[in-house]
Scaffold this active site. Structure first.
Site, PDB file in Angstrom:
ATOM      1  N   SER A   1      78.521 -28.345  64.742  1.00 16.75           N
ATOM      2  CA  SER A   1      78.936 -27.051  64.209  1.00 16.75           C
ATOM      3  C   SER A   1      80.046 -26.508  65.089  1.00 16.75           C
ATOM      4  O   SER A   1      80.227 -26.958  66.227  1.00 16.75           O
ATOM      5  CB  SER A   1      77.738 -26.086  64.237  1.00 16.75           C
ATOM      6  OG  SER A   1      78.117 -24.739  64.048  1.00 16.75           O
TER       7      SER A   1
ATOM      8  N   VAL B   1      80.271 -23.065  55.794  1.00 14.39           N
ATOM      9  CA  VAL B   1      80.457 -23.900  54.607  1.00 14.39           C
ATOM     10  C   VAL B   1      79.505 -23.407  53.517  1.00 14.39           C
ATOM     11  O   VAL B   1      78.351 -23.058  53.800  1.00 14.39           O
ATOM     12  CB  VAL B   1      80.162 -25.386  54.922  1.00 14.39           C
ATOM     13  CG1 VAL B   1      80.365 -26.256  53.689  1.00 14.39           C
ATOM     14  CG2 VAL B   1      81.040 -25.876  56.074  1.00 14.39           C
TER      15      VAL B   1
ATOM     16  N   ASN C   1      72.813 -35.333  59.132  1.00 11.26           N
ATOM     17  CA  ASN C   1      73.334 -34.064  58.634  1.00 11.26           C
ATOM     18  C   ASN C   1      72.284 -32.959  58.534  1.00 11.26           C
ATOM     19  O   ASN C   1      72.635 -31.781  58.543  1.00 11.26           O
ATOM     20  CB  ASN C   1      73.960 -34.306  57.250  1.00 11.26           C
ATOM     21  CG  ASN C   1      74.300 -33.024  56.530  1.00 11.26           C
ATOM     22  OD1 ASN C   1      75.270 -32.352  56.860  1.00 11.26           O
ATOM     23  ND2 ASN C   1      73.482 -32.665  55.546  1.00 11.26           N
TER      24      ASN C   1
ATOM     25  N   ASP D   1      60.727 -35.502  56.488  1.00 13.06           N
ATOM     26  CA  ASP D   1      61.074 -34.467  57.454  1.00 13.06           C
ATOM     27  C   ASP D   1      61.629 -35.162  58.694  1.00 13.06           C
ATOM     28  O   ASP D   1      60.940 -35.989  59.303  1.00 13.06           O
ATOM     29  CB  ASP D   1      59.808 -33.667  57.802  1.00 13.06           C
ATOM     30  CG  ASP D   1      60.058 -32.489  58.715  1.00 13.06           C
ATOM     31  OD1 ASP D   1      61.120 -32.443  59.375  1.00 13.06           O
ATOM     32  OD2 ASP D   1      59.167 -31.612  58.798  1.00 13.06           O
ATOM     33  N   VAL D   2      62.858 -34.854  59.077  1.00  9.53           N
ATOM     34  CA  VAL D   2      63.469 -35.536  60.220  1.00  9.53           C
ATOM     35  C   VAL D   2      62.733 -35.250  61.523  1.00  9.53           C
ATOM     36  O   VAL D   2      62.916 -35.968  62.520  1.00  9.53           O
ATOM     37  CB  VAL D   2      64.964 -35.179  60.370  1.00  9.53           C
ATOM     38  CG1 VAL D   2      65.754 -35.641  59.156  1.00  9.53           C
ATOM     39  CG2 VAL D   2      65.160 -33.686  60.635  1.00  9.53           C
TER      40      VAL D   2
ATOM     41  N   LYS E   1      73.196 -27.768  68.714  1.00 10.79           N
ATOM     42  CA  LYS E   1      74.480 -28.283  68.255  1.00 10.79           C
ATOM     43  C   LYS E   1      75.376 -28.712  69.422  1.00 10.79           C
ATOM     44  O   LYS E   1      76.148 -29.673  69.301  1.00 10.79           O
ATOM     45  CB  LYS E   1      75.192 -27.231  67.394  1.00 10.79           C
ATOM     46  CG  LYS E   1      74.487 -26.923  66.073  1.00 10.79           C
ATOM     47  CD  LYS E   1      74.376 -28.146  65.175  1.00 10.79           C
ATOM     48  CE  LYS E   1      73.859 -27.789  63.790  1.00 10.79           C
ATOM     49  NZ  LYS E   1      73.760 -28.966  62.890  1.00 10.79           N
TER      50      LYS E   1
ATOM     51  N   ASP F   1      65.692 -35.941  52.228  1.00  6.16           N
ATOM     52  CA  ASP F   1      65.629 -34.498  52.417  1.00  6.16           C
ATOM     53  C   ASP F   1      64.172 -34.077  52.527  1.00  6.16           C
ATOM     54  O   ASP F   1      63.283 -34.727  51.956  1.00  6.16           O
ATOM     55  CB  ASP F   1      66.298 -33.765  51.256  1.00  6.16           C
ATOM     56  CG  ASP F   1      66.794 -32.382  51.653  1.00  6.16           C
ATOM     57  OD1 ASP F   1      68.015 -32.209  51.802  1.00  6.16           O
ATOM     58  OD2 ASP F   1      65.956 -31.472  51.826  1.00  6.16           O
ATOM     59  N   ILE F   2      63.916 -32.987  53.223  1.00  7.42           N
ATOM     60  CA  ILE F   2      62.549 -32.507  53.395  1.00  7.42           C
ATOM     61  C   ILE F   2      61.967 -31.969  52.093  1.00  7.42           C
ATOM     62  O   ILE F   2      60.766 -32.100  51.827  1.00  7.42           O
ATOM     63  CB  ILE F   2      62.488 -31.440  54.513  1.00  7.42           C
ATOM     64  CG1 ILE F   2      61.050 -31.029  54.816  1.00  7.42           C
ATOM     65  CG2 ILE F   2      63.358 -30.239  54.173  1.00  7.42           C
ATOM     66  CD1 ILE F   2      60.927 -30.107  56.024  1.00  7.42           C
TER      67      ILE F   2
ATOM     68  N   TYR G   1      69.993 -22.766  67.774  1.00  6.29           N
ATOM     69  CA  TYR G   1      70.985 -23.454  66.946  1.00  6.29           C
ATOM     70  C   TYR G   1      72.171 -23.898  67.802  1.00  6.29           C
ATOM     71  O   TYR G   1      72.605 -25.055  67.762  1.00  6.29           O
ATOM     72  CB  TYR G   1      71.451 -22.522  65.834  1.00  6.29           C
ATOM     73  CG  TYR G   1      72.424 -23.148  64.857  1.00  6.29           C
ATOM     74  CD1 TYR G   1      71.950 -23.872  63.769  1.00  6.29           C
ATOM     75  CD2 TYR G   1      73.798 -23.002  65.011  1.00  6.29           C
ATOM     76  CE1 TYR G   1      72.834 -24.450  62.861  1.00  6.29           C
ATOM     77  CE2 TYR G   1      74.683 -23.576  64.117  1.00  6.29           C
ATOM     78  CZ  TYR G   1      74.193 -24.291  63.032  1.00  6.29           C
ATOM     79  OH  TYR G   1      75.075 -24.867  62.147  1.00  6.29           O
TER      80      TYR G   1
END
Length: 274
Positions: free
Chosen positions: A157, A207, A103, A76-77, A178, A38-39, A174
């Site tokens: 999404s 979610v 994810n 960081d991805v 996606k 995770d970042i 976004y």
């Protein structure tokens, strides 16, 4: 009693909270060990906070409570060298990789100001689309070389199936990212099929997570504009729990879904049929 994923190892991004945490815990419950990334820091163009190092540590604790091991790492991805270094550290601990769950994702709810839209678009696409590409690339060679097949699950999404009208760069980026993940998934599913590596996208509706439980979304909802009005599920369920998504991912990554590849799985309470 051994679970359906006993002895396997999963690489999960965005693992500190929300869906990422739920995936880690659910797969651990089925016997998998976890490389979780995770970042753990905020991104300036986002209007809500990211997860913290304490959140990542809590995910590790919850996985360990299932009797499994998790290596929790910060990366960081968007930054491939750092992500690959983090993955390699986790891989050196377990020596195998069977599952990749790409994810990590972000969004921006508020309208942009001035030329801010350029940076907003770039950060979202770099995280939600390029970050998935980086994640898969970081772990793919060890998965192929293992010769055991594998499963890659990409978090898209409902927006990746059905776009919602918006004039804001954040929502546009976004949705574009996606939807782009579907094309990427299909390219991978065809390419990796000879290795018995299955690749699928999941498409959740709203979610419960840090992305949805924050002041920025609450302010947007309070405006009650047309964009929010479009975001309704067909079933009388306002929002899903992360465990609802994790249950589906546990199935997709298990032998019960051995022949499932190249699909777009809506986990959306009927959002996309409205």
């Amino acid at each position: 009693m051994a679970g359906s994923l006993a002895g396997r190892v999963a690489f999960i991004t965005g693992a500190a909270r929300g869906q990422g945490r739920a995936h880690a815990v659910r797969l651990a419950e089925e016997g998998a060990d976890i490389i979780g990334v995770d970042i753990c820091r905020d991104i300036a163009t986002m209007d809500y906070p990211n997860a913290s190092e304490d959140d990542l540590a809590e995910t590790v604790r919850l996985v360990e409570r299932q009797g499994r091991t998790m290596v929790g790492l910060r990366a960081d991805v968007r930054e491939y060298p750092a992500l690959k270094t983090a993955f390699d550290e986790g891989y050196s601990h377990f020596g195998r990789l069977d599952i990749i769950i790409a994810n990590a994702g972000i969004v921006r709810f508020a309208a942009e100001e001035g030329d801010e839209f350029v940076r907003i678009w770039q950060d979202i696409v770099d995280t939600n689309l390029t970050g998935v590409f980086h994640t898969v690339r970081a772990g793919l060679r060890p998965m192929i070389d293992g010769g055991r097949g594998g499963s890659i699950v990409i978090t898209s999404s409902s927006a990746g199936i059905k776009g919602t009208g918006s004039s804001n760069a954040g929502a546009q980026a976004y949705t574009a990212a996606k939807r782009g993940l579907v094309g990427y998934m299909q390219a991978l599913a065809n390419d990796l099929a000879p290795h018995m590596i299955r690749v699928n996208t999941i498409h959740p509706t709203g979610v419960v997570s840090g992305m949805t439980q924050n002041d920025a979304l609450a302010r947007k909802a309070a405006q009650a504009g047309s964009e929010i009005a479009q975001m309704r599920n067909a079933l009388p369920i306002d929002i899903l729990q992360p465990e609802d998504i994790a249950n589906a991912v546990a199935w997709l990554t298990s032998d019960a879904a051995s022949y499932v590849t190249g699909i777009q799985l809506p986990l959306d309470a009927g959002f996309c049929v409205r």
